[in-house]
Scaffold this motif. Structure first.
Motif, PDB file in Angstrom:
ATOM      1  N   PRO A  94       0.791  -1.235   0.000  1.00  0.00           N
ATOM      2  CA  PRO A  94       0.000   0.000   0.000  1.00  0.00           C
ATOM      3  C   PRO A  94       0.818   1.278   0.000  1.00  0.00           C
ATOM      4  O   PRO A  94       0.397   2.292   0.607  1.00  0.00           O
ATOM      5  CB  PRO A  94      -0.835  -0.133   1.277  1.00  0.00           C
ATOM      6  CG  PRO A  94      -0.023  -0.971   2.178  1.00  0.00           C
ATOM      7  CD  PRO A  94       0.690  -1.948   1.296  1.00  0.00           C
ATOM      8  N   ASP A  95       1.960   1.281  -0.672  1.00  0.00           N
ATOM      9  CA  ASP A  95       2.720   2.523  -0.819  1.00  0.00           C
ATOM     10  C   ASP A  95       1.951   3.461  -1.751  1.00  0.00           C
ATOM     11  O   ASP A  95       1.494   3.052  -2.826  1.00  0.00           O
ATOM     12  CB  ASP A  95       4.104   2.231  -1.390  1.00  0.00           C
ATOM     13  CG  ASP A  95       4.938   3.489  -1.516  1.00  0.00           C
ATOM     14  OD1 ASP A  95       5.359   4.028  -0.484  1.00  0.00           O
ATOM     15  OD2 ASP A  95       5.154   3.936  -2.668  1.00  0.00           O
ATOM     16  N   ALA A  96       1.818   4.716  -1.356  1.00  0.00           N
ATOM     17  CA  ALA A  96       0.990   5.651  -2.115  1.00  0.00           C
ATOM     18  C   ALA A  96       1.579   6.015  -3.468  1.00  0.00           C
ATOM     19  O   ALA A  96       0.843   6.292  -4.420  1.00  0.00           O
ATOM     20  CB  ALA A  96       0.763   6.921  -1.294  1.00  0.00           C
ATOM     21  N   ASP A  97       2.902   6.000  -3.585  1.00  0.00           N
ATOM     22  CA  ASP A  97       3.543   6.450  -4.825  1.00  0.00           C
ATOM     23  C   ASP A  97       3.871   5.307  -5.775  1.00  0.00           C
ATOM     24  O   ASP A  97       3.748   5.455  -6.993  1.00  0.00           O
ATOM     25  CB  ASP A  97       4.825   7.224  -4.495  1.00  0.00           C
ATOM     26  CG  ASP A  97       4.539   8.488  -3.706  1.00  0.00           C
ATOM     27  OD1 ASP A  97       3.515   9.146  -3.987  1.00  0.00           O
ATOM     28  OD2 ASP A  97       5.338   8.806  -2.800  1.00  0.00           O
ATOM     29  N   THR A  98       4.305   4.177  -5.242  1.00  0.00           N
ATOM     30  CA  THR A  98       4.780   3.096  -6.116  1.00  0.00           C
ATOM     31  C   THR A  98       3.947   1.825  -6.019  1.00  0.00           C
ATOM     32  O   THR A  98       4.157   0.895  -6.801  1.00  0.00           O
ATOM     33  CB  THR A  98       6.245   2.742  -5.777  1.00  0.00           C
ATOM     34  OG1 THR A  98       6.312   2.227  -4.433  1.00  0.00           O
ATOM     35  CG2 THR A  98       7.139   3.964  -5.908  1.00  0.00           C
ATOM     36  N   GLY A  99       3.019   1.775  -5.088  1.00  0.00           N
ATOM     37  CA  GLY A  99       2.200   0.590  -4.903  1.00  0.00           C
ATOM     38  C   GLY A  99       0.728   0.860  -5.148  1.00  0.00           C
ATOM     39  O   GLY A  99       0.364   1.628  -6.042  1.00  0.00           O
ATOM     40  N   ILE A 100      -0.119   0.271  -4.315  1.00  0.00           N
ATOM     41  CA  ILE A 100      -1.573   0.408  -4.511  1.00  0.00           C
ATOM     42  C   ILE A 100      -2.207   1.245  -3.406  1.00  0.00           C
ATOM     43  O   ILE A 100      -3.387   1.120  -3.112  1.00  0.00           O
ATOM     44  CB  ILE A 100      -2.257  -0.980  -4.591  1.00  0.00           C
ATOM     45  CG1 ILE A 100      -2.058  -1.784  -3.290  1.00  0.00           C
ATOM     46  CG2 ILE A 100      -1.718  -1.773  -5.783  1.00  0.00           C
ATOM     47  CD1 ILE A 100      -2.897  -3.063  -3.235  1.00  0.00           C
ATOM     48  N   GLY A 101      -1.408   2.128  -2.826  1.00  0.00           N
ATOM     49  CA  GLY A 101      -1.899   2.934  -1.718  1.00  0.00           C
ATOM     50  C   GLY A 101      -3.027   3.879  -2.079  1.00  0.00           C
ATOM     51  O   GLY A 101      -3.811   4.273  -1.214  1.00  0.00           O
ATOM     52  N   GLN A 102      -3.119   4.282  -3.347  1.00  0.00           N
ATOM     53  CA  GLN A 102      -4.190   5.183  -3.761  1.00  0.00           C
ATOM     54  C   GLN A 102      -5.349   4.439  -4.436  1.00  0.00           C
ATOM     55  O   GLN A 102      -6.294   5.063  -4.896  1.00  0.00           O
ATOM     56  CB  GLN A 102      -3.638   6.244  -4.713  1.00  0.00           C
ATOM     57  CG  GLN A 102      -2.598   7.157  -4.067  1.00  0.00           C
ATOM     58  CD  GLN A 102      -2.226   8.322  -4.969  1.00  0.00           C
ATOM     59  OE1 GLN A 102      -3.089   8.977  -5.546  1.00  0.00           O
ATOM     60  NE2 GLN A 102      -0.935   8.576  -5.087  1.00  0.00           N
ATOM     61  N   TRP A 103      -5.270   3.142  -4.490  1.00  0.00           N
ATOM     62  CA  TRP A 103      -6.353   2.355  -5.084  1.00  0.00           C
ATOM     63  C   TRP A 103      -7.534   2.277  -4.120  1.00  0.00           C
ATOM     64  O   TRP A 103      -7.370   2.291  -2.894  1.00  0.00           O
ATOM     65  CB  TRP A 103      -5.883   0.936  -5.359  1.00  0.00           C
ATOM     66  CG  TRP A 103      -4.906   0.780  -6.478  1.00  0.00           C
ATOM     67  CD1 TRP A 103      -3.867   1.589  -6.806  1.00  0.00           C
ATOM     68  CD2 TRP A 103      -4.860  -0.310  -7.407  1.00  0.00           C
ATOM     69  NE1 TRP A 103      -3.174   1.092  -7.878  1.00  0.00           N
ATOM     70  CE2 TRP A 103      -3.754  -0.076  -8.266  1.00  0.00           C
ATOM     71  CE3 TRP A 103      -5.616  -1.449  -7.599  1.00  0.00           C
ATOM     72  CZ2 TRP A 103      -3.418  -0.950  -9.299  1.00  0.00           C
ATOM     73  CZ3 TRP A 103      -5.287  -2.326  -8.614  1.00  0.00           C
ATOM     74  CH2 TRP A 103      -4.203  -2.072  -9.457  1.00  0.00           C
ATOM     75  N   ASN A 104      -8.717   2.179  -4.681  1.00  0.00           N
ATOM     76  CA  ASN A 104      -9.858   1.743  -3.881  1.00  0.00           C
ATOM     77  C   ASN A 104     -10.273   0.361  -4.370  1.00  0.00           C
ATOM     78  O   ASN A 104      -9.702  -0.180  -5.320  1.00  0.00           O
ATOM     79  CB  ASN A 104     -11.013   2.752  -3.917  1.00  0.00           C
ATOM     80  CG  ASN A 104     -11.542   2.981  -5.320  1.00  0.00           C
ATOM     81  OD1 ASN A 104     -11.443   2.120  -6.199  1.00  0.00           O
ATOM     82  ND2 ASN A 104     -12.111   4.150  -5.543  1.00  0.00           N
TER      83      ASN A 104
END
Length: 430
Positions: A94-104
């Motif tokens: 769930p990294d916001a920049d390189t992972g899925i942190g901004q996904w819903n």
């Protein structure tokens, strides 16, 4: 008909590559961050849902592809080899920049169920959405909850290493039209609950067909070859036919054999080696016993296969087998026995062993050359391994001993050639 189909697909591919790129331009890839549905947001924080998601992610063996050797779990970076080039598995922490942190969840569901990325781009089927589409929505919520609970890892995704025109995502439109149909698994009311659970795990989360079926020149799978065995592209292993009925790859296996090999990596009929050893180590050994029994129930129902074509005399197969008998007596008989029966729970049998008699001979050649290493599991923490013989045996010796064991006792598989051994001698393990 097959040639016409390939020509049609080639034409479609060229047309889409040349004319379809417009919808992947930035204005069509604009990401809109939407708030999470309140009901789903609450579920994503529920410890019970997260625990369920961890189990399901393990059943799907997500960590194997999304973790580079020696790297942080789920942080991506592993290159997945295909005949069309390499595809890097992305960071799904769930990294916001390189992972899925901004996904819903809707982003995750569309990727898993439809094979469409967050930017609206079609995903390459190295991500097995052709199987994952069968996962239920509730199970997908649980998996997303688990992934969102992980420690974020800041690790950028590597670029694609695909050849032209396969690096043009618009080309996937034609491929998807032929090979992909979205749809959650639908239970068969005429079957038992255990059978349906097994079918769901094998067809969906377990994505077994992605390896255990032959692919065509376009990398697609045919419905009529499901679980009938196939060579794993770019890995040079053969995933056997999973039918337990007449002429099936697992003919003669019992339900308990299936449970044992998935749980411990070793059964009375053989041991898991190669890519399957990795699957057992990171995934199936952790499945509940009732799920393992369900998988066995489903595999038991797979149909009988056609009677194999009688083995044709090839080059000088008998001479090879005679030479191989001598190599076997010197190098192999002490462990596997003169009769190829092995020692139960210690050394696997070679007589009627699925990995020995599979159609290509690849598995036996690679094990002789590189060694056989069953997985370390809780049920078998110190498995006996077979040493590699690449340094001790010539290509001719390996071809001879593999031909011998494929034709000795009750085995009736084809001979292998010295030139094949030379090819696999230099194939990397991973």
């Amino acid at each position: 008909m097959k040639r016409l189909r390939w020509l049609w697909m080639l034409l479609m591919l060229l047309v889409i590559v040349l004319a379809g790129g417009w919808w992947l331009t930035p204005q069509h890839r604009q990401i809109v961050v939407s708030p999470e549905d309140p009901a789903i947001a609450a579920m994503l924080k529920d410890p019970a849902v997260i625990a369920k998601g961890r189990y399901l992610a393990t059943a799907g063996d997500c960590t194997s592809c999304h973790t580079v050797r020696g790297g942080e779990p789920y942080a991506g970076g592993r290159m997945l080899p295909t005949p069309f080039g390499n595809i890097p598995a992305p960071n799904i922490t769930p990294d916001a920049d390189t992972g899925i942190g901004q996904w819903n969840f809707s982003d995750f569901w569309r990727a898993l169920h439809e094979g469409i990325g967050r930017s609206g781009e079609p995903l390459y089927p190295a991500f097995s959405y052709t199987s994952f589409t069968k996962v239920t929505r509730d199970d997908a919520i649980a998996m997303f909850a688990y992934l969102r609970s992980l420690q974020p890892v800041h690790q950028s995704n590597a670029p694609l290493q695909l050849h032209f025109p396969y690096n043009q995502r618009s080309a996937l439109t034609g491929w998807r039209a032929v090979y992909f149909k979205a749809g959650v698994y639908q239970a068969d009311p005429s079957k038992s609950a255990s059978w349906n659970r097994g079918a769901y795990l094998v067809q969906g989360l377990g994505h077994c067909n992605e390896c255990h079926a032959a692919r065509d020149a376009w990398g697609g799978l045919s419905a009529n070859t499901a679980l009938s065995g196939g060579r794993i592209p770019e890995q040079d292993w053969y995933a056997p036919d999973l039918s337990m009925q007449a002429n099936g790859g697992l003919q003669g296996w019992s339900k308990q054999d299936i449970v044992d090999v998935l749980k411990t990596g070793q059964a009375a009929k053989g041991a898991a080696v190669g890519p399957m050893a990795d699957v057992v180590a990171s995934s199936t050994q952790y499945l509940h016993d009732d799920d393992l029994q369900a998988i066995a129930d489903y595999l038991l129902s797979l149909p009988a296969r056609a009677t194999p074509v009688p083995m044709q005399a090839s080059f000088d197969g008998k001479s090879l087998a005679d030479r191989g008998n001598a190599v076997y007596a010197e190098r192999c008989a002490d462990c596997h026995g003169k009769n190829g029966a092995g020692i139960p729970g210690v050394y696997p049998p070679l007589d009627n062993n699925t990995s020995v008699v599979e159609p290509t001979g690849i598995n036996a050649m690679r094990v002789v050359l590189l060694g056989g290493f069953p997985p370390v599991t809780a049920g078998n923490p110190r498995p006996y391994s077979m040493p590699p013989y690449a340094q001790q045996l010539s290509d001719a010796d390996v071809a001879a001993v593999v031909t011998y064991i494929r034709q000795a006792w009750s085995n009736h598989a084809s001979a292998v050639q010295e030139r094949d051994v030379a090819t696999y001698r230099h194939t990397p393990i991973d």
